[in-house]
Design a protein around this motif. Structure first.
Motif, short mmCIF file in Angstrom:
data_model
loop_
_atom_site.label_atom_id
_atom_site.label_comp_id
_atom_site.label_asym_id
_atom_site.label_seq_id
_atom_site.Cartn_x
_atom_site.Cartn_y
_atom_site.Cartn_z
N CYS A 175 0.30 -1.69 0.07
CA CYS A 175 0.35 0.31 0.14
C CYS A 175 0.74 1.12 0.28
O CYS A 175 0.61 2.64 -0.74
CB CYS A 175 -0.87 0.00 1.26
SG CYS A 175 -1.79 -0.92 1.43
N PHE A 176 1.91 1.05 1.12
CA PHE A 176 2.57 2.59 0.54
C PHE A 176 2.84 2.75 -0.37
O PHE A 176 4.09 4.12 -0.88
CB PHE A 176 3.91 1.93 2.03
CG PHE A 176 3.27 2.93 3.26
CD1 PHE A 176 2.01 3.32 4.10
CD2 PHE A 176 3.37 1.37 4.88
CE1 PHE A 176 1.52 3.25 4.42
CE2 PHE A 176 2.93 1.71 5.74
CZ PHE A 176 1.67 2.24 5.66
N LEU A 177 4.16 1.53 -0.77
CA LEU A 177 5.34 1.48 -2.31
C LEU A 177 4.01 2.23 -2.97
O LEU A 177 5.06 2.94 -4.34
CB LEU A 177 5.69 -0.01 -2.82
CG LEU A 177 6.30 0.11 -3.67
CD1 LEU A 177 7.82 0.74 -2.57
CD2 LEU A 177 6.99 -1.10 -3.99
N SER A 233 -7.69 1.50 12.09
CA SER A 233 -6.27 1.55 11.36
C SER A 233 -6.45 1.25 9.76
O SER A 233 -5.93 1.98 9.29
CB SER A 233 -5.36 0.92 12.14
OG SER A 233 -5.91 -0.65 12.27
N SER A 234 -6.66 -0.18 10.06
CA SER A 234 -7.24 0.31 8.90
C SER A 234 -8.05 0.84 7.23
O SER A 234 -6.74 0.57 6.12
CB SER A 234 -8.15 -1.42 8.11
OG SER A 234 -7.40 -2.98 9.11
N ILE A 235 -9.00 1.77 8.02
CA ILE A 235 -9.72 2.35 6.50
C ILE A 235 -8.07 3.33 6.79
O ILE A 235 -7.61 4.30 5.32
CB ILE A 235 -10.68 3.18 7.65
CG1 ILE A 235 -11.58 1.63 7.20
CG2 ILE A 235 -10.69 4.62 6.54
CD1 ILE A 235 -12.64 2.74 8.74
N LEU A 236 -7.15 3.82 7.47
CA LEU A 236 -6.42 4.19 7.48
C LEU A 236 -5.28 3.83 6.59
O LEU A 236 -4.84 4.91 5.54
CB LEU A 236 -6.03 5.53 8.77
CG LEU A 236 -6.71 5.88 9.71
CD1 LEU A 236 -6.09 6.48 11.17
CD2 LEU A 236 -7.35 7.14 8.72
N LEU A 237 -4.33 2.98 7.04
CA LEU A 237 -3.88 1.73 6.36
C LEU A 237 -4.50 2.26 4.09
O LEU A 237 -3.25 2.10 3.67
CB LEU A 237 -3.36 1.04 6.18
CG LEU A 237 -2.26 -0.24 6.18
CD1 LEU A 237 -1.35 1.09 6.37
CD2 LEU A 237 -2.88 -1.07 6.56
N ILE A 277 -4.43 5.86 -1.08
CA ILE A 277 -5.66 5.93 -2.09
C ILE A 277 -5.55 7.86 -1.89
O ILE A 277 -5.74 8.49 -3.19
CB ILE A 277 -6.87 5.38 -1.46
CG1 ILE A 277 -6.84 3.68 -1.74
CG2 ILE A 277 -7.91 6.39 -2.60
CD1 ILE A 277 -7.58 3.46 -1.30
N PHE A 278 -5.70 8.61 -1.38
CA PHE A 278 -5.88 9.76 -0.98
C PHE A 278 -4.18 10.54 -1.91
O PHE A 278 -4.19 11.26 -2.65
CB PHE A 278 -5.61 10.73 0.55
CG PHE A 278 -5.83 12.01 0.97
CD1 PHE A 278 -7.04 12.57 -0.22
CD2 PHE A 278 -4.37 12.78 0.75
CE1 PHE A 278 -6.64 13.97 -0.29
CE2 PHE A 278 -4.36 14.72 1.32
CZ PHE A 278 -5.33 14.55 0.75
N LEU A 279 -2.98 9.79 -1.33
CA LEU A 279 -1.95 10.71 -1.72
C LEU A 279 -1.88 9.88 -3.56
O LEU A 279 -1.11 11.00 -4.62
CB LEU A 279 -1.02 9.62 -1.18
CG LEU A 279 -0.24 10.43 0.10
CD1 LEU A 279 0.41 9.44 0.94
CD2 LEU A 279 -0.63 11.81 0.75
N ILE A 280 -2.62 8.78 -3.69
CA ILE A 280 -2.37 8.27 -4.94
C ILE A 280 -2.93 8.81 -6.14
O ILE A 280 -2.92 9.83 -6.85
CB ILE A 280 -2.53 6.88 -4.97
CG1 ILE A 280 -1.53 5.91 -4.78
CG2 ILE A 280 -2.89 6.51 -6.57
CD1 ILE A 280 -1.78 4.81 -4.53
#
Length: 324
Positions: free
Chosen positions: A112-114, A202-206, A211-214
């Motif tokens: 997700c982060f990558l 925490s799952s929603i935030l993760l 998704i917001f950054l993308i």
């Protein structure tokens, strides 16, 4: 039927995906073919990026990390399922279950982060091409990859330690083919509503933060593409982003389906379907998407194959010459 003396008290029992019927044997064989495609595709991508100097850029370094995560993800989940099916056993030790839970959660979070980091790389390449070497050099790419791995590892370690600390009731039968959180948490004794709510948030935030950054990156990319005057430049920009957007849609779509629902909205079949998709299908499709739609990777593959053919011809010629 599984007898009590076949499994220790600390062991879990994995229900698995398949039974002994011919239909399920065919489905198991098909799954293993897909697994081999996923392993070979991701391993080939990593190998190409490592040995071809023209792919030694931050963009392809991040792609190699994505392939490594997919390779580890599919190996973490499928190998144990296949081993249990072929051996006729369904048990997994407490430590094995905790390790599997940590690895799949770590790899999923890191991916997700990558994917968010890769969208920033596309943003810099399209919106600031002249400053790309400064804003997105090898050091920055390495730091972003390390932060993705580290952040996901810390998150996974915390959740795994808390989950495995709870007492488990009953026969400890996991209605899944690996130790995924929704399946394991159902075995916990007592009221853990607060913990489940915390994990849900925490799952929603993760998921939503990447998704917001993308989305933000692609808003700026779209604005830049609209301002381009050359149709060729626009096609190149869309081709560059097309592979990443396809992978993002597949990965986050499956994760949202699996994790952004409350416990009451989940069923055993839905959990398995979602897990099969992002544990098997997505790691198989990712290298195919990047290889088929990426000219640089395709050219690197042709160069490597041509180099291997030439090397083999030289070796055969060297073996033949002394005889003459």
């Amino acid at each position: 039927m599984w007898q009590k003396n076949q499994t220790s008290l600390a062991d879990f029992i994995l229900e698995g995906l398949f039974d002994d019927s011919l239909t399920h044997l065919f489905l198991f064989s098909l799954t293993m073919v897909v697994f081999l495609i996923a392993v070979s595709g991701n391993a080939l991508t990593i190998l190409l990026i490592c040995i071809d100097p023209q792919l030694h850029t931050p963009t392809y370094f991040l792609l190699s990390q994505l392939s490594l995560m997919d390779l580890m993800h599919v190996s973490t989940t499928i190998l144990k399922m296949a081993t249990n099916y072929l051996s006729g056993k369904k048990s997994i030790s407490f430590v094995g279950c905790a390790t599997q839970h940590f690895l799949y959660l770590c790899l999923g979070g890191a991916e997700c982060f990558l994917l968010a980091v890769m969208s920033y790389d596309r943003y810099v390449a399209i919106c600031h091409p002249l400053r790309y070497a400064v804003l997105m050099n090898k050091k920055v790419g390495l730091m972003m990859a390390v932060m993705s791995w580290l952040g996901a590892s810390v998150n996974s370690l915390i959740h795994t330690a808390i989950l495995m600390h709870f007492p488990f009731c009953g026969p400890q039968k996991v209605y899944h083919f690996y130790c995924e959180f929704p399946a394991v948490v159902k075995l916990v004794c007592g009221d853990i509503t607060v913990y489940e709510t915390t994990v849900y948030i925490s799952s929603i935030l993760l998921l939503l933060l990447p998704i917001f950054l993308i989305s933000t990156s692609y808003v700026f990319i779209l604005q830049s593409v609209i301002q381009m005057h050359s149709s060729g430049s626009k096609r190149n920009a869309f081709a560059t982003c097309g592979s990443h957007l396809t992978v993002v849609s597949l990965w986050f779509g499956a994760c949202i389906f699996s994790y952004m629902r409350t416990r009451s909205q989940r069923t055993l079949l839905q959990n398995k379907v979602g897990s099969v998709f992002y544990s098997i299908i997505t790691p198989t499709l990712n290298p195919l998407i990047y290889t088929l739609r990426n000219k640089d990777v395709a050219k690197a593959l042709r160069r490597v194959l041509r180099r291997d053919v030439i090397t083999q011809c030289i070796q055969r010629l060297q073996l033949w010459l002394p005889r003459v």
